[in-house]
Design a protein around this motif. Structure first.
Motif, short mmCIF file in Angstrom:
data_model
loop_
_atom_site.label_atom_id
_atom_site.label_comp_id
_atom_site.label_asym_id
_atom_site.label_seq_id
_atom_site.Cartn_x
_atom_site.Cartn_y
_atom_site.Cartn_z
N SER A 1 -8.24 15.34 4.78
CA SER A 1 -8.07 13.68 5.06
C SER A 1 -7.13 13.51 6.08
CB SER A 1 -8.24 12.80 3.99
OG SER A 1 -9.38 13.07 3.17
N CYS A 2 -6.96 12.64 7.09
CA CYS A 2 -5.84 11.90 7.37
C CYS A 2 -6.81 10.56 7.72
CB CYS A 2 -5.63 12.49 8.87
SG CYS A 2 -7.20 12.64 10.04
N ALA A 3 -5.16 9.36 8.07
CA ALA A 3 -6.14 7.80 7.95
C ALA A 3 -4.58 7.14 8.09
CB ALA A 3 -6.50 7.75 7.19
N GLU A 4 -5.28 5.56 9.16
CA GLU A 4 -3.66 5.49 9.15
C GLU A 4 -3.85 4.55 8.31
OE1 GLU A 4 -1.78 4.99 11.95
OE2 GLU A 4 -3.82 5.98 13.48
N ASN A 5 -1.90 4.06 7.81
CA ASN A 5 -1.49 3.30 6.73
C ASN A 5 -1.83 1.71 6.69
OD1 ASN A 5 -0.50 5.50 5.55
ND2 ASN A 5 0.93 5.02 6.98
N TRP A 6 -2.58 1.65 6.20
CA TRP A 6 -3.59 -0.25 6.10
C TRP A 6 -2.51 -1.38 4.83
CZ3 TRP A 6 -5.25 2.84 2.61
CH2 TRP A 6 -5.73 2.52 1.44
N VAL A 7 -2.69 -1.92 4.97
CA VAL A 7 -1.76 -2.97 4.18
C VAL A 7 -2.59 -3.23 3.37
CG1 VAL A 7 -0.62 -4.79 3.56
CG2 VAL A 7 -0.06 -3.93 5.87
N LYS A 8 -3.03 -3.32 1.75
CA LYS A 8 -3.68 -4.07 1.02
C LYS A 8 -3.54 -5.42 0.38
CE LYS A 8 -4.44 1.32 -1.39
NZ LYS A 8 -4.36 1.64 -2.58
N ARG A 9 -4.29 -6.18 0.20
CA ARG A 9 -3.99 -7.76 0.03
C ARG A 9 -3.65 -7.09 -1.65
NH1 ARG A 9 -6.21 -12.96 0.69
NH2 ARG A 9 -7.85 -11.61 2.23
N PRO B 1 -9.49 -5.58 5.80
CA PRO B 1 -9.18 -5.00 6.56
C PRO B 1 -9.89 -2.66 5.51
CG PRO B 1 -7.09 -5.39 6.57
CD PRO B 1 -7.81 -6.51 5.65
N LEU B 2 -9.97 -1.94 5.48
CA LEU B 2 -9.99 -1.17 5.10
C LEU B 2 -9.95 0.52 5.79
CD1 LEU B 2 -13.39 -1.39 3.19
CD2 LEU B 2 -11.67 -1.79 2.04
N PRO B 3 -9.43 1.38 4.89
CA PRO B 3 -8.72 2.88 5.52
C PRO B 3 -10.34 3.03 5.97
CG PRO B 3 -9.16 2.96 3.68
CD PRO B 3 -8.96 0.86 3.09
N LYS B 4 -9.78 3.98 7.10
CA LYS B 4 -10.98 5.11 8.29
C LYS B 4 -10.26 6.27 7.90
CE LYS B 4 -13.08 0.77 10.82
NZ LYS B 4 -12.61 0.69 11.82
#
Length: 773
Positions: free
Chosen positions: A251-259, A287-290
């Motif tokens: 899996s690949c995904a952009e890093n996202w900031v969790k609350r 926002p959530l990962p994709k």
């Protein structure tokens, strides 16, 4: 204040406190007063098993069952049914791994140290914490009273684990010998963290700093991973090899900031200053990962990779950056789930391992919601190329058969105005599915679950259990027989042995004995059914009376509420129901019902909760309570209270916002009073995405100015389930609206603060104060 009035107030307060203490102590009298209610079979072979059953406070019975003959032989000792005096186990034979303890009936475990060095005994509690109990010298014995499923760890004098053993239903003796030490010494080396080996053992794959590392095991040589097509985000992991080791998916995904939210421990035990703790806590709309799958194929010249296009899965609801991948047995295709954000579209996606082309294998749609956490079960049938799939598409939870190659429905396997609750077993050779179902028989509680069987082709449906109650099943080793224990809220357990082929009764095992429990004054719950808001739908609930019940008196009514749409909550199996009875002992009639909008009664029943959590089934609950009182004059509907926690706390306060003409007092514990402030998965499931006006319309904070009646708000200072700030925000709104209410934060408590000793007394005293004259 005149002195005599002050004295009267003190006396009144003392009496109330004593009554609360007596109610709490009453629950202790009910403990361990039910006998012959638990059967845990120990199978000797396919046709014979034995079990131990408690027959009284200090008596027990050992029972041997011959299933072929249908005979039951009982004795007060193990020897009386032909068993050795105790069960023995060599520690080296234990295959268990370190895990938290369970809990069961009282038993004994004995350790014999046959080593020439000392060993150390540790008990592992239910949270996985290790407790040092005993240093056992060479040649010595350690006997410990414990409970069934309690886990014991043995270490050598250097702290190395030797064995892990769980206590059994009957006394167990464990021999610790030299072979136990060999278990530790022969343990295979641990693989590198995050490293995944191919099935043929020739390759290993890992992700480091967003890069995929492929290594040939025999040479240690690494291969560069080339990506075809457009550039992809960093690799995140979730490596899954194809069965033939020809390729893998990562899996690949952009890093996202969790609350993250902060919890403040105002009074930590190890320091004077407060301590702050931050936890990940995504909320609705965040926002959530994709994650996107990338196929990496090994070639003669190295490897190549392809990114799967996201046309069919562009907006997933997923809280991890790694997909759960399942490969087809022939390695030509792999599959993953796509739950579109908003929970109104759900797919199983199939991807060609050579071309990276994707297709839809299964698709579910809904104008309200798909219950993705409970009703997306599936079972692949690789020999036939078929897929069993759970769906509510006809309005009831049933099984459907798909052609997994074409994505077309072949047939509906189960059907009818009843619900499939759980699949227990799929026999692929015989083409049979074994499952629990509810709502099968008219006139029986629609929440009672029965064991059933059906052929995959939809023929041969058979209900295999009979008794009017909730059934729990334990199979024999080869599923030739099953032990069926069934009960109701008002019927102690009945346990039987039945044949799996036709459900026929082999022999009765036990009928639970509740005489000692009833002798304490404990009152059997009363089941009651009445029509809901539409005058047609049956609403099911229970009524609980105090042990001092006098039908000539009138009693305030207190409702215990939990209306979370994820399930149904009225007890269906037998138990002491200590929480409800404890409240009833204060001189209340305690009621509990499942209104429309809760789960397991079909899609139409369930959908009422959609964007409508404040409803909480109140029109049905109130109608049900009023119907019960019509034939029960001892229910005083001029004095009605309600209490609940979490989603039940949200509903308890809502009772005084929207239904204060019926409810006079409420205790709301750790309530999710504004669904915008609560955890993402639970709230987007029922209120949808994107966040819209429905969140505001269901908010207790927004409606705080409507409060009428007596309200107590309780919250755990460090609740990591429901953000405690939501309770503080509703307090703020009530203060701004000039409302009178009571508020008590429980210092150091987490979720369920009202069930702490202090919170319990606070809750009980509050309802006594406002509902008793």
């Amino acid at each position: 204040m005149p002195r005599f009035l002050f004295a009267l107030l003190l006396i009144s307060s003392a009496l109330a406190a004593a009554t609360v203490d007596e109610a709490i102590l009453a629950t202790k009298k009910w403990d361990n007063q039910l006998y012959r209610h638990q059967v845990k079979p120990v199978w000797l072979d396919e046709d014979h098993f034995w079990y131990r059953v408690q027959t009284g406070p200090k008596s027990e019975e050992y029972v041997l069952i011959d299933a072929q003959k249908g005979t039951r032989q009982a004795s007060p000792t193990r020897q009386g049914i032909g068993l050795p005096p105790h069960e023995s186990l060599k520690a080296s034979e234990s295959k268990e791994k370190i895990h938290p303890s369970g809990n069961g009936s009282a038993t004994t475990i004995v350790f014999h140290n046959r080593l020439s060095q000392p060993v150390h005994m540790f008990w592992i509690d239910a949270k996985g914490k290790h407790h040092d109990y005993k240093a056992l010298a060479p040649g010595k014995t350690f006997r410990q009273n414990t409970f069934e499923d309690h886990v014991w760890l043995v270490k050598d004098d250097k702290g190395q684990p030797l064995t892990v053993v769980s206590a059994r239903a009957e006394p167990l003796e464990v021999e610790i010998d030299a072979a136990s030490r060999a278990l530790t010494e022969a343990a295979p080396p641990k693989p590198k963290a995050g490293e995944v080996k191919s099935p043929n053992g020739q390759w290993s794959a890992s992700v480091e700093h967003g890069r995929l590392i492929l290594k040939e095991e025999s040479t240690g040589k690494t291969l560069p991973v080339m990506t075809g097509g457009e550039p992809h985000p960093p690799f995140q992991g979730g490596i899954t090899w194809a069965p033939d080791s020809s390729s893998l998916v990562v899996s690949c995904a952009e890093n996202w900031v969790k609350r993250r939210i902060s919890l403040l421990y105002s009074s930590p035990s190890d320091q004077v200053e407060p301590r702050r703790k931050e936890i990940d806590y995504p909320k609705p709309g965040d926002p959530l990962p994709k994650p996107v799958p990338v196929i990496v194929r090994l070639t003669a010249n190295g490897c190549e990779s392809k990114v799967v296009k996201t046309d069919l899965f562009s907006n997933p609801f997923i809280q991890t950056d790694r997909l759960d991948i399942r490969w087809a047995p022939d390695s030509r295709e792999f599959y993953f789930d796509y739950n579109q954000r908003g929970h109104q579209l759900y797919r199983i996606i199939g991807v060609d391992a050579f071309t990276a082309a994707s297709r839809t294998v299964v698709e579910e749609t809904s104008t309200t919601f798909i219950d993705h956490t409970q009703k997306t079960w599936r079972h692949w049938l690789p020999k036939s190329g078929e897929l069993l799939w759970m769906s509510e598409r006809d309005g009831w939870c049933h099984l459907w058969l798909y052609d997994s190659g074409t994505g077309k429905v072949k047939r509906q396997v189960t059907k009818g105005e009843w619900v499939l609750r759980k699949v227990l077993h799929v026999d692929e050779e015989k083409g049979q599915v074994w499952f629990m179902a509810a709502g099968l028989r008219k006139g029986e509680d629609p929440y009672h679950q029965h064991l059933c069987r059906i052929q995959v082709d939809g023929s041969g449906f058979r209900q295999l259990t009979e008794g009017d109650g909730l059934h729990e099943i334990v199979w024999s080793p080869n599923k030739k027989y099953f032990v069926d224990s069934w009960s109701r809220a008002d019927l102690p357990p009945v346990t039987e042995l039945r044949r799996s082929e036709d459900g026929g009764l082999v022999c009765g095992l036990e009928v639970a004995d509740a005489k000692a429990l009833l002798a304490t004054g404990w009152q059997m719950p009363e089941r009651f059914v009445a029509k809901g808001r539409d005058g047609q739908t049956d609403i099911h609930g229970i009524i609980i009376r105090p042990s001092s019940f006098d039908p000539a008196k009138k009693y305030p009514v207190v409702e215990q509420i939990y209306a979370g749409p994820h399930s149904a909550f009225v007890p269906k199996s037998f138990g002491t129901l200590a929480r409800q009875h404890r409240m009833a002992e204060l001189g209340f009639i305690v009621v509990q019902a499942d209104g429309i909008g809760t789960n397991h009664r079909g899609k139409k029943f369930h959908d009422v909760c959609w964007k409508n959590l404040k409803d909480a089934g109140f029109p049905d609950r109130i109608a049900w309570i009023k119907a019960a009182a019509q034939s029960r004059p001892w229910m005083d509907l001029q004095r009605v209270g309600i209490y609940g926690g979490s989603a039940g706390g949200q509903s308890a306060m809502r009772a005084l916002l929207d239904h204060h003409d019926f409810y006079q007092a409420a205790v709301a514990d750790c309530g999710c009073h504004d669904n915008r402030m609560d955890k993402i998965w639970w709230n987007e499931q029922w209120l949808g995405w994107p966040v819209d006006d429905s969140y505001k319309k269901n908010s207790n904070v927004e409606d705080a100015g409507k409060l009428q009646g007596q309200l107590l708000l309780i919250v755990g200072e460090v609740d990591d389930n429901v953000d405690p700030a939501t309770t503080f925000q509703v307090v703020n709104a009530l203060q701004k609206a000039g409302k009178s209410f009571e508020f008590m934060p429980i210092i150091g408590a987490g979720h369920g603060a009202a069930e702490t000793p202090f919170g319990t007394r606070l809750q009980m005293n509050f309802l006594v104060k406002h509902l008793h004259p």
